[in-house]
Write an enzyme that holds these catalytic residues in place. Structure first.
Site, PDB file in Angstrom:
ATOM      1  N   ALA A 195     -19.612 -42.291  61.810  1.00 61.67           N
ATOM      2  CA  ALA A 195     -18.846 -42.394  63.046  1.00 61.67           C
ATOM      3  C   ALA A 195     -17.735 -41.355  62.984  1.00 61.67           C
ATOM      4  O   ALA A 195     -17.482 -40.746  61.945  1.00 61.67           O
ATOM      5  CB  ALA A 195     -18.272 -43.797  63.229  1.00 61.67           C
ATOM      6  N   ASN A 208     -12.448 -40.175  67.065  1.00 66.05           N
ATOM      7  CA  ASN A 208     -11.805 -39.567  68.218  1.00 66.05           C
ATOM      8  C   ASN A 208     -10.896 -40.589  68.905  1.00 66.05           C
ATOM      9  O   ASN A 208     -11.338 -41.703  69.213  1.00 66.05           O
ATOM     10  CB  ASN A 208     -12.858 -39.091  69.220  1.00 66.05           C
ATOM     11  CG  ASN A 208     -13.966 -38.302  68.558  1.00 66.05           C
ATOM     12  OD1 ASN A 208     -13.729 -37.293  67.915  1.00 66.05           O
ATOM     13  ND2 ASN A 208     -15.194 -38.780  68.724  1.00 66.05           N
ATOM     14  N   GLU A 219     -13.029 -47.071  61.717  1.00 69.52           N
ATOM     15  CA  GLU A 219     -12.672 -46.098  62.741  1.00 69.52           C
ATOM     16  C   GLU A 219     -11.436 -46.533  63.511  1.00 69.52           C
ATOM     17  O   GLU A 219     -10.604 -45.700  63.897  1.00 69.52           O
ATOM     18  CB  GLU A 219     -13.846 -45.863  63.690  1.00 69.52           C
ATOM     19  CG  GLU A 219     -15.101 -45.340  63.020  1.00 69.52           C
ATOM     20  CD  GLU A 219     -14.879 -44.094  62.184  1.00 69.52           C
ATOM     21  OE1 GLU A 219     -14.074 -43.224  62.595  1.00 69.52           O
ATOM     22  OE2 GLU A 219     -15.497 -43.981  61.112  1.00 69.52           O
TER      23      GLU A 219
END
Length: 834
Positions: free
Chosen positions: A260, A263, A294
């Site tokens: 992953a 962002n 993430e």
């Protein structure tokens, strides 16, 4: 191909001292064809002094450039650098208009057409220095700016970005301006997405995938969103700084190289996490961990970003640690550290014992090409292990206080290791600077060796350390259960420091049956048990009551095999004796994977391999028999998968494929069907017609990869030649995508076919160098990891590889992989000879 320069640390420091970058306005047109897209960029920035500098871009065609309204000569573009000469102090506007190439390697703007329905999707992956494949930028992490994106897309597409997007008509989408972020964190994902949207704490949340995967995402949407909300809430309990972006989207995208990418506001995941086939609960836990990992990056990596790539551990080690810890605290997955211990930690141990090892926080990352090599088991698993040890030593309260100080001091800015350590030091009286020097600036794995002195009525444990790091460890003390001779009972756990300032104190009582240093796996070190304890675990490992302790012991046995201290056959015998009693899925999967991939295929000689496969096959049969009642579907699935992979004869698994079911279950879903067919291909028990028929049955992207894997595995000279040419041919128009390259490579080399593929071993070292130079780091990584002849454990392969490193000048990404593969090959040779 034009020469592409890497950015050096000195260049980045000089440019950061010269420039302040304020805002990017980027317009992308995704309607210009299948090969290229249009990219128009306005960069507003200021220079502190009169000077020369440069901006990066890798265009298919650079149409025009203007600086403060004056045209610049596009022909001055040198590789990926456009010089900005005689720049005056003050404010500036740079406009760049270019045509950019879509990627098929997962770098830059990747384009994918779904074979299931013909729909096309594009997404960006700009890490580490690939923003310049999409738009012009001052491409380094410490030149943060605001980004305003506009995207023109086909009418039936939707567009996702870092901020909330709005469709303004005629296929034009506008994204809300971002806060200050680094160039590598900009994200766009466009296509006819299937989306599931909700809100949480006033913020829009969404999960997205290809339309052909919609039923599978919908089936798991509640689980994914529940985990997202739980982790989001837990991070807000830990962190004083609130989530810093305007939305939280998670897009599952095709042919993604990493697990992953963090962002801000738009996390991208490999879409294998949208499960088309049955998976184990441990695999669901892994997906949940990646969600948590993430999300942690939103604070550590996105809100506060590294200044230069030598501090990548500040991103990855932190997110790795927080991902596992937060998942344990906030979700139903309460045993995540066992999975970390048996799957992630060995990744770190192995990397740390190779010639390519580096400190968790290296001091000499000279350029971006070197930085890319450090995204490995050290930056992730060792770094997370070091942080776990830090929390054990420092205490979680002081650790979190230091982290919150760090966020407060550097929000929307950049930071270095020294800044992080100073923030921790502000929260404690302990010498965290000395700790950081010992743990983050050094290489290698310490070894803690136990010795037990036993006397009437008392016993004493001494822990000898090979290495230099201080360790806080928990020691587990176990006795045999007098009522059940197969079980062990915990007598006590106690903490101790290694090294100790004084001689170890004796313990009252009889000598324990088992003493386990690092019992809760809180430090990062190889463990060597005393002789009595080793005998106990070889005979009674499955009787240890705690899964995390069993993980520590299995890792100890694994290390001993790799170091030539335990015969591979003894490890296999231990697995055969104890895995049938194991209840933890991560342990079963981890031990079986090591036994098959490493022991059977590499650490045993070819003439010993059939017996090893027979042992593994019988072990899998035992597990399948044990799970006939249907109460352990995950365990049964693991056993079925490994039973297929270790089959030496085709009859049983061919019957499963013909019937579409394993007797007693499970039914063969697409993953299991392709797995069986791949093994039948290796054994010469299927053909092209059967592969084509299966692809017609499953024409998905995963089906295409399965067919490529099966075709490359056929024991036929023509099939091998076609597969080799597909991977290493020089026709750009016929280049495989990153995923099809990997699938073909996975099928090509098979220990059963060593004689057939022997001529390709020497060819590999020439052709891999060429394809890596032509296609870049992502394919170099795949060529080094998946296309390397790992089965060829012999002195000649080692000699050929060493010659390649000396004379062929492979690009850095391939060189690192070859160094690691050859070191592993040398280790396998030593184990075979031990």
């Amino acid at each position: 191909m034009a020469r592409m320069s890497v950015l050096t640390r000195d260049e980045a420091q000089n440019r950061a001292q010269l420039l302040d970058v304020h805002r990017y306005t980027v317009e992308l047109d995704l309607t210009t064809g299948d090969e290229t897209f249009d990219s128009r960029t306005l960069i507003r920035f200021s220079a502190r002094t009169d000077a020369d500098t440069f901006v990066e871009i890798k265009p298919a065609e650079l149409r025009s450039v203007t600086l403060d309204g004056q045209p610049l000569d596009a022909a001055t573009l040198d590789g990926n650098r456009l010089p900005l000469k005689n720049l005056a102090a003050g404010e500036h506007e740079l406009r760049v208009d270019a045509s950019m190439r879509y990627s098929r390697t997962g770098e830059g703007m990747h384009r994918f057409t779904d074979p299931t329905d013909g729909e096309t999707y594009v997404y960006t992956q700009l890490f580490l220095d690939d923003v310049q494949r999409v738009f012009a930028a001052f491409d380094q992490p410490d030149l943060k700016a605001v980004f305003e994106l506009g995207v023109t897309a086909p009418q039936h597409w939707s567009v996702l970005a870092n901020g909330v997007t709005e469709h303004t008509g005629e296929g034009v989408w506008r994204a809300a301006p971002t806060p200050l972020i680094s160039t590598y964190l900009v994200a766009v994902a466009a296509g006819p997405w299937h989306s599931v949207r909700t809100e949480h704490r006033g913020l829009p949340f969404g999960i997205h995938c290809r339309r052909s995967l919609a039923p599978y995402l919908d089936a798991d949407a509640d689980e994914l969103l529940d985990i997202t909300r739980a982790c989001f809430d837990r991070y807000h309990e830990k962190f004083e700084e609130p989530y810093p972006f305007d939305s939280y989207d998670q897009a599952f995208v095709p042919e993604f190289n990493a697990g992953a990418m963090e962002n801000p506001g738009l996390v991208t995941f490999r879409d294998e996490f949208v499960y088309r086939s049955a998976v184990t609960d441990t695999e669901r836990q892994t997906r949940a961990m990646v969600v948590a990992h993430e999300m942690a990056h939103m604070w550590f990596g996105d809100l506060v970003t590294l200044t230069w790539w030598d501090d990548i551990w500040l991103n990855e080690s932190f997110a790795e640690y927080m991902g596992y810890q937060t998942l344990t605290e906030a979700t139903r997955f309460t045993d995540t550290w066992t999975d970390f211990g048996v799957t992630r930690k060995p990744w770190g141990y192995d990397a740390d014992q190779r010639p390519s090892t580096h400190p968790v926080a290296p001091e000499n990352v000279q350029d971006t090409a070197s930085a890319l090599l450090n995204f490995d088991g050290i930056s992730y698993a060792k770094g997370a292990s070091a942080l776990r040890q830090l929390v054990a030593w420092l205490g979680e309260k002081d650790f979190l206080a230091g982290i919150n100080t760090h966020f407060r001091r550097h929000r929307f800015g950049n930071a270095r290791l020294a800044d992080f350590i100073d923030s921790l030091a502000s929260a404690t009286e302990r010498d965290v600077h000395a700790w950081a020097d010992a743990w983050l600036r050094t290489t290698g794995v310490d070894t803690l060796t136990a010795s037990v002195d036993s006397r009437p009525g008392q016993w004493t444990l001494a822990l000898d350390r090979t290495g230099e790091r201080p360790h806080r460890v928990t020691v587990g003390v176990y006795d045999r259960d007098l009522h059940d001779g197969r079980s062990l009972l915990l007598r006590e756990r106690y903490e101790t420091d290694v090294p100790q300032d004084t001689a170890p104190e004796p313990h009252t009582g009889t000598r324990p049956a088992l003493v386990v240093p690092n019992d809760l796996d809180l430090t990062y070190a190889k463990i060597r048990l005393d002789d009595t304890s080793l005998e106990t675990v070889l005979r009674g490992l499955s009787g240890i009551p705690d899964t995390l302790t069993r993980a520590v012991v299995w890792n100890t046995l694994r290390d001993m095999v790799r170091d030539g201290e335990l015969a591979p056959a003894d490890h296999l015998a231990t697995a055969a004796a104890h895995l049938p009693e194991e209840t933890d899925l991560a342990l079963v999967q981890g031990v079986l994977a090591f036994a098959s991939v490493h022991i059977a295929d590499r650490y045993l000689t070819p003439d010993q391999r059939p017996a090893a496969l027979a042992t593994l096959t019988e072990l899998c049969r035992d597990l399948i028999r044990r799970t006939e009642d249907g109460d352990h579907p995950g365990l049964r699935l693991i056993a079925v998968r490994h039973r297929i992979d270790t089959a030496a004869h085709p009859d049983a698994i061919a019957a499963w494929l013909a019937e579409g079911i394993v007797p007693g279950g499970p039914e063969l879903d697409p993953e299991l069907r392709w797995r069986v067919l791949a093994r039948l291909a290796v054994l010469g028990a299927t053909d092209e017609a059967a592969i084509a028929a299966e692809l017609e049955r499953d024409p998905s992207a995963t089906g295409r990869e399965g067919a490529a894997r099966c075709r490359a595995a056929l024991p036929d000279e023509d099939a091998k030649a076609r597969a080799w040419d597909a991977m290493f041919g020089s026709d750009d128009r016929a280049d495989l995508s990153n995923y099809l390259f990997t699938a073909t490579a996975q099928g090509f080399w098979q220990p059963e076919q060593a004689d057939l593929v022997r001529p390709y071993v020497a060819r590999y070292f020439k052709d891999a160098v060429a394809v890596a130079a032509r296609r870049g780091p992502a394919i170099a990584e795949a060529a080094g990891r998946w296309a390397f002849p790992v089965h060829a454990v012999d002195a000649e392969t080692l000699k050929l590889g060493e010659k390649c490193l000396r004379k062929a000048d492979p690009i850095p990404a391939l060189r690192r992989k070859l160094v690691d593969q050859l070191d592993d090959l040398g280790r396998a040779l030593r184990v075979q000879q031990a």
